[in-house]
Design an enzyme around this catalytic site. Sequence first.
Site, PDB file in Angstrom:
ATOM      1  CG  ASP A   7      -0.379   0.243   2.527  1.00 31.29           C
ATOM      2  OD1 ASP A   7       0.860   0.418   2.631  1.00 31.29           O
ATOM      3  OD2 ASP A   7      -1.141   0.290   3.511  1.00 31.29           O
ATOM      4  CG  HIS A   8      -0.813   4.760   1.395  1.00 31.41           C
ATOM      5  ND1 HIS A   8      -1.945   3.938   1.349  1.00 31.41           N
ATOM      6  CD2 HIS A   8      -0.824   5.339   2.604  1.00 31.41           C
ATOM      7  CE1 HIS A   8      -2.594   4.041   2.493  1.00 31.41           C
ATOM      8  NE2 HIS A   8      -1.934   4.886   3.274  1.00 31.41           N
ATOM      9  CB  CYS A  64       0.843  -2.121   4.911  1.00 35.42           C
ATOM     10  SG  CYS A  64       0.744  -2.963   6.499  1.00 35.42           S
ATOM     11  N   GLY A  65       2.312   0.047   6.169  1.00 34.51           N
ATOM     12  CA  GLY A  65       2.990   0.890   7.146  1.00 34.51           C
ATOM     13  C   GLY A  65       3.651   0.099   8.262  1.00 34.51           C
ATOM     14  CB  THR A  66       2.497  -1.689  11.114  1.00 34.83           C
ATOM     15  OG1 THR A  66       1.256  -2.283  10.704  1.00 34.83           O
ATOM     16  CG2 THR A  66       2.284  -0.285  11.658  1.00 34.83           C
ATOM     17  CG  LEU A  68       1.088  -5.132  12.713  1.00 38.66           C
ATOM     18  CD1 LEU A  68       0.781  -4.189  13.864  1.00 38.66           C
ATOM     19  CD2 LEU A  68       1.383  -6.530  13.209  1.00 38.66           C
ATOM     20  N   GLY A  69      -1.613  -4.924   9.123  1.00 38.18           N
ATOM     21  CA  GLY A  69      -2.887  -4.985   8.412  1.00 38.18           C
ATOM     22  C   GLY A  69      -2.829  -5.847   7.167  1.00 38.18           C
ATOM     23  CG  HIS A  97      10.813 -23.087  13.750  1.00 42.00           C
ATOM     24  ND1 HIS A  97      10.951 -22.960  15.109  1.00 42.00           N
ATOM     25  CD2 HIS A  97      12.015 -23.541  13.303  1.00 42.00           C
ATOM     26  CE1 HIS A  97      12.168 -23.327  15.473  1.00 42.00           C
ATOM     27  NE2 HIS A  97      12.832 -23.678  14.381  1.00 42.00           N
ATOM     28  CG  ASN A  98       6.112 -20.340  11.994  1.00 43.78           C
ATOM     29  OD1 ASN A  98       6.878 -19.433  12.292  1.00 43.78           O
ATOM     30  ND2 ASN A  98       5.569 -21.135  12.904  1.00 43.78           N
ATOM     31  NE  ARG A 108       3.342   5.324   6.710  1.00 47.10           N
ATOM     32  CZ  ARG A 108       2.050   5.398   6.465  1.00 47.10           C
ATOM     33  NH1 ARG A 108       1.183   4.885   7.316  1.00 47.10           N
ATOM     34  NH2 ARG A 108       1.627   5.977   5.364  1.00 47.10           N
ATOM     35  NE  ARG A 131      10.707 -28.791  17.592  1.00 45.96           N
ATOM     36  CZ  ARG A 131      11.960 -28.448  17.300  1.00 45.96           C
ATOM     37  NH1 ARG A 131      12.754 -29.327  16.699  1.00 45.96           N
ATOM     38  NH2 ARG A 131      12.417 -27.251  17.586  1.00 45.96           N
ATOM     39  CG  HIS A 132       9.555 -27.034  12.945  1.00 48.19           C
ATOM     40  ND1 HIS A 132       9.402 -26.350  14.125  1.00 48.19           N
ATOM     41  CD2 HIS A 132      10.847 -27.410  12.897  1.00 48.19           C
ATOM     42  CE1 HIS A 132      10.553 -26.311  14.760  1.00 48.19           C
ATOM     43  NE2 HIS A 132      11.450 -26.945  14.035  1.00 48.19           N
ATOM     44  NE  ARG A 135       5.611 -27.755  17.442  1.00 52.14           N
ATOM     45  CZ  ARG A 135       6.816 -27.655  17.944  1.00 52.14           C
ATOM     46  NH1 ARG A 135       7.704 -26.849  17.405  1.00 52.14           N
ATOM     47  NH2 ARG A 135       7.149 -28.356  19.003  1.00 52.14           N
TER      48      ARG A 135
END
Length: 148
Positions: A7-8, A64-66, A68-69, A97-98, A108, A131-132, A135
């Site tokens: 995003d921006h 994105c900025g963080t 997160l979103g 692991h994931n 940002r 084991r991963h 999970r």
Amino acid sequence: MIAIGSDHGGYALKLKIMEFLEAEKYEVKDFGICSEHSVDYPDIALPVAQAIINNECEKGILICGTGLGISIAANKVRGIRAAVCTDSYMARMSREHNNANILALGGRVIGVDLGLDIVHTWLKSEFKGGRHLTRVNKICEIEKNFLK
């Protein structure tokens, strides 16, 4: 092929990452945006996630900025494991692991040099299985029950 989108808030970092990826001879597919004009991050996360699920691209990078979103939006797609990483250790663990198939970054939150190091580490790290895998399979079972 690596799918990439931002995003921006992640646009400037996305450009630097694309330069890095091309210099490292990765094939890159850009899902936008092409300016710093405001956009909604789910509109970028979805096509990147779909490209991975449809086997058009092997992995994805979203910014994105963080971070997160855009990671939350991508993780709504069944089969996507998007991981927000703020350092190279997290990047390595998200792969080992994931088996994360999307790296999410905060334009940002981290600087360019750290961002490039995270991308490099993430792309060079491999899923360890064992084991991963048990999970990750449990995560897939949760998806089957709740993401219909």
